[in-house]
Design a protein around this motif. Structure first.
Motif, PDB file in Angstrom:
ATOM      1  N   VAL A 124     -17.370  11.945  42.650  1.00 59.50           N
ATOM      2  CA  VAL A 124     -17.198  10.620  43.252  1.00 59.50           C
ATOM      3  C   VAL A 124     -15.714  10.338  43.453  1.00 59.50           C
ATOM      4  O   VAL A 124     -15.290   9.859  44.520  1.00 59.50           O
ATOM      5  CB  VAL A 124     -17.838   9.531  42.359  1.00 59.50           C
ATOM      6  N   SER A 125     -14.914  10.637  42.444  1.00 61.22           N
ATOM      7  CA  SER A 125     -13.473  10.406  42.512  1.00 61.22           C
ATOM      8  C   SER A 125     -12.826  11.205  43.641  1.00 61.22           C
ATOM      9  O   SER A 125     -12.074  10.666  44.458  1.00 61.22           O
ATOM     10  CB  SER A 125     -12.837  10.778  41.172  1.00 61.22           C
ATOM     11  N   THR A 126     -13.137  12.496  43.696  1.00 61.31           N
ATOM     12  CA  THR A 126     -12.556  13.352  44.740  1.00 61.31           C
ATOM     13  C   THR A 126     -13.008  12.916  46.125  1.00 61.31           C
ATOM     14  O   THR A 126     -12.218  12.919  47.084  1.00 61.31           O
ATOM     15  CB  THR A 126     -12.951  14.820  44.500  1.00 61.31           C
ATOM     16  N   SER A 127     -14.271  12.532  46.246  1.00 60.74           N
ATOM     17  CA  SER A 127     -14.791  12.067  47.533  1.00 60.74           C
ATOM     18  C   SER A 127     -14.051  10.829  48.005  1.00 60.74           C
ATOM     19  O   SER A 127     -13.726  10.693  49.195  1.00 60.74           O
ATOM     20  CB  SER A 127     -16.289  11.769  47.426  1.00 60.74           C
ATOM     21  N   ALA A 128     -13.778   9.909  47.082  1.00 61.86           N
ATOM     22  CA  ALA A 128     -13.049   8.688  47.435  1.00 61.86           C
ATOM     23  C   ALA A 128     -11.653   9.036  47.941  1.00 61.86           C
ATOM     24  O   ALA A 128     -11.169   8.460  48.932  1.00 61.86           O
ATOM     25  CB  ALA A 128     -12.958   7.763  46.225  1.00 61.86           C
ATOM     26  N   GLU A 129     -10.988   9.972  47.280  1.00 60.30           N
ATOM     27  CA  GLU A 129      -9.632  10.368  47.687  1.00 60.30           C
ATOM     28  C   GLU A 129      -9.633  10.987  49.075  1.00 60.30           C
ATOM     29  O   GLU A 129      -8.749  10.720  49.893  1.00 60.30           O
ATOM     30  CB  GLU A 129      -9.072  11.367  46.667  1.00 60.30           C
TER      31      GLU A 129
END
Length: 238
Positions: A197-202
């Motif tokens: 989720v974190s990487t996708s947001a970035e």
């Protein structure tokens, strides 16, 4: 709060470095099949297709609501925005280094394809990066270090010294890659949300920049106008 499982983490990191190690070979193959590809256009395509890939993964995992929640949480965004900037810089510098003969690739397959040694390279950046991560872990996060850690670090330092003997100057790209990804890793450590989720947001934060770049500067023969089915497949693979 996420729990730490080193039994999963260490193999996952090993797979990551395996992928990173073979990336120069992949981009070299792309260049041989499609001709020289503009670094910035390649970067834009990579961002867009990475975003599509991440969204598909999150859809399958049922985590899209978690992704949208990230953009509503100001405290999380305070970390995610600089993380996105660092990831953008890391990807861009890495792609530029690969396309400009600044990667020291020592696998036999790459040497056979190149038929010569590459110039002073910057694949070393990802070799030095664990040292910077080690230092940040000890200084910022107060992680405990044992004598085994220092023996391993000593071996890595010796390898770096031997590898840098042929540079003939300051390896700026090496330093940039090592610092950017190490600081990125430190920011990620402070986040408690799901890693995908974190990487996708970035990556999603980069998409508007990538789309605007393509629409304003790469709609002609130096970009979208030159795309073939093969080249698009290679962009997706990247």
């Amino acid at each position: 709060m996420q729990t730490v499982d080193y039994r999963k983490g260490l193999p996952a990191m090993g797979v990551c470095f395996l992928f990173w190690g073979f990336q120069p070979l992949y981009w070299f193959m792309c260049t041989n099949l499609c001709g020289q590809i503009d670094t910035f256009f390649l970067m834009a395509c990579r961002i867009i297709w990475a975003a599509v890939c991440c969204l598909c993964i999150l859809k399958v995992q049922g985590k899209l609501p978690q992704l949208w929640a990230v953009f509503r949480d100001r405290q999380v965004l305070k970390r995610e925005i600089p993380a996105s900037v660092l990831l953008f810089g890391d990807w861009l510098v890495y792609l530029w280094a690969v396309q400009n003969g600044r990667v020291r690739e020592k696998t036999m397959a790459y040497q056979i394809l190149r038929r010569h040694d590459t110039p002073a390279g910057d694949g070393l950046g990802y070799y030095i990066q664990p040292l910077v991560v080690f230092a940040l872990g000890a200084v910022i996060f107060k992680e405990k270090m044992s004598w085994r850690h220092f023996i391993i670090i000593a071996i890595v330092v010796v390898g770096i010294v031997l590898s840098t003997s042929g540079f003939g100057g300051v390896p700026y790209v090496t330093i940039a890659l090592a610092l950017m990804f190490a600081v990125y890793a430190a920011i990620k450590k402070s986040l408690t949300i799901d890693s995908i989720v974190s990487t996708s947001a970035e990556i999603l934060m980069m998409v508007p920049v990538a789309l605007l770049f393509i629409l304003l500067f790469r709609m002609g023969d130096d970009g979208m106008g030159s795309m073939t089915v093969l080249k698009q497949l290679l962009m997706i693979g990247g």
